[in-house]
Design a protein around this motif. Structure first.
Motif, mmCIF file in Angstrom:
data_model
loop_
_atom_site.group_PDB
_atom_site.id
_atom_site.type_symbol
_atom_site.label_atom_id
_atom_site.label_comp_id
_atom_site.label_asym_id
_atom_site.label_seq_id
_atom_site.Cartn_x
_atom_site.Cartn_y
_atom_site.Cartn_z
ATOM 1 N N GLY A 50 -2.136 -0.028 9.835
ATOM 2 C CA GLY A 50 -2.732 1.303 9.963
ATOM 3 C C GLY A 50 -1.802 2.436 9.568
ATOM 4 O O GLY A 50 -1.961 3.563 10.053
ATOM 5 N N LEU A 51 -0.847 2.157 8.686
ATOM 6 C CA LEU A 51 0.101 3.196 8.271
ATOM 7 C C LEU A 51 -0.003 3.449 6.768
ATOM 8 O O LEU A 51 1.000 3.612 6.069
ATOM 9 N N SER A 52 -1.240 3.490 6.280
ATOM 10 C CA SER A 52 -1.453 3.710 4.852
ATOM 11 C C SER A 52 -1.001 5.101 4.405
ATOM 12 O O SER A 52 -0.774 5.343 3.211
ATOM 13 N N HIS A 53 -0.843 6.004 5.370
ATOM 14 C CA HIS A 53 -0.407 7.366 5.048
ATOM 15 C C HIS A 53 1.114 7.460 4.875
ATOM 16 O O HIS A 53 1.623 8.484 4.420
ATOM 17 N N VAL A 54 1.835 6.413 5.258
ATOM 18 C CA VAL A 54 3.296 6.400 5.130
ATOM 19 C C VAL A 54 3.672 5.964 3.714
ATOM 20 O O VAL A 54 3.368 4.833 3.316
ATOM 21 N N PRO A 55 4.316 6.826 2.938
ATOM 22 C CA PRO A 55 4.654 6.461 1.560
ATOM 23 C C PRO A 55 5.860 5.524 1.485
ATOM 24 O O PRO A 55 6.697 5.493 2.384
ATOM 25 N N VAL A 56 5.919 4.755 0.405
ATOM 26 C CA VAL A 56 7.076 3.918 0.105
ATOM 27 C C VAL A 56 7.703 4.500 -1.147
ATOM 28 O O VAL A 56 7.101 4.470 -2.225
ATOM 29 N N GLU A 57 8.896 5.053 -1.002
ATOM 30 C CA GLU A 57 9.509 5.811 -2.093
ATOM 31 C C GLU A 57 10.837 5.191 -2.536
ATOM 32 O O GLU A 57 11.613 4.722 -1.705
ATOM 33 N N PRO A 58 11.110 5.204 -3.845
ATOM 34 C CA PRO A 58 12.419 4.730 -4.321
ATOM 35 C C PRO A 58 13.481 5.791 -4.086
ATOM 36 O O PRO A 58 13.197 6.992 -4.128
#
Length: 224
Positions: A50-58
């Motif tokens: 449920g954390l689709s709003h948390v981005p994964v960034e390089p």
């Protein structure tokens, strides 16, 4: 005694750095059978919780991976973000463990976050107070410096359950979701275990430093 604590702390720090770098380098050469990259593993873990709003960034650098609680973002170093190695997906899953802790208001993580504003003030002053107290032989300044430095030590100790819990979450999810096979668990354990040791070493070094300053303070009192 003072030199012994310094040398022990130096050896622990160097050994921890060697372990984490050597294990990361070794398992960066071993591809995970799932074929998923660090970024893909992180995205799947976050989405399924449920954390689709948390981005994964390089982010630039090596071993610069972290979870930023201020903006709720998982940031992965370049060697982790695009790699499908055992090391990469292990680190990515670990950082997602922190995001899950944040979502659940994990007690140790909440305490660590609350300590940060205080430490921003005390950690900068502690060395100066201790140096001034030692050179001026002012026990009052040394005592205040000790109190401020003790908060830094406490922060290190609070960090330990946060990091161990994040790694435990990462390993459990990776195995349950099939991101790694049973035969690949050794690599996951080595990578995350070495990373955890850096925090253990950091806490031990901080405790040794505190002991060194306490001995100096007691020596000042005896001289007085």
């Amino acid at each position: 005694m003072l030199w012994i604590t310094f040398l022990i702390g130096l050896v622990l720090t160097l050994w921890a750095q060697y372990r984490v770098r050597s294990n990361f380098k070794r398992w960066s050469k071993v591809e995970a059978r799932s074929g998923l990259t660090g970024a893909e593993v992180a995205r799947r873990i976050l989405d399924m919780n449920g954390l689709s709003h948390v981005p994964v960034e390089p982010v630039r650098g090596v071993l610069s991976d972290h979870y930023d609680p201020t903006v709720r973002a998982v940031r992965l170093s370049e060697p982790v973000y695009s790699s499908s190695s055992i090391a990469a997906i292990s680190v990515a899953a670990h950082e997602c463990g922190h995001a899950l802790q944040h979502k659940e208001d994990y007690g140790a993580l909440v305490l660590r976050h609350r300590m940060v504003p205080v430490l921003n003030f005390t950690s900068g002053l502690a060395p100066w107070l201790l140096m001034a107290g030692i050179f001026l032989r002012a026990t009052g300044l040394t005592l205040v410096g000790l109190i401020f430095f003790s908060l830094t030590v406490l922060f290190h100790l609070v960090t330990l359950p946060v990091e161990f819990n994040a790694s435990a979450r990462a390993k459990e999810i990776m195995i349950r979701q099939g991101f790694v096979t049973p035969g690949e668990e050794t690599g996951v354990n080595r990578v995350l275990g070495a990373a955890a040791f850096t925090y253990v070493a950091g806490a031990l070094v901080a405790l040794l430093e505190l002991l060194r300053f306490i001995l100096i303070f007691l020596g000042q009192q005896n001289d007085d």
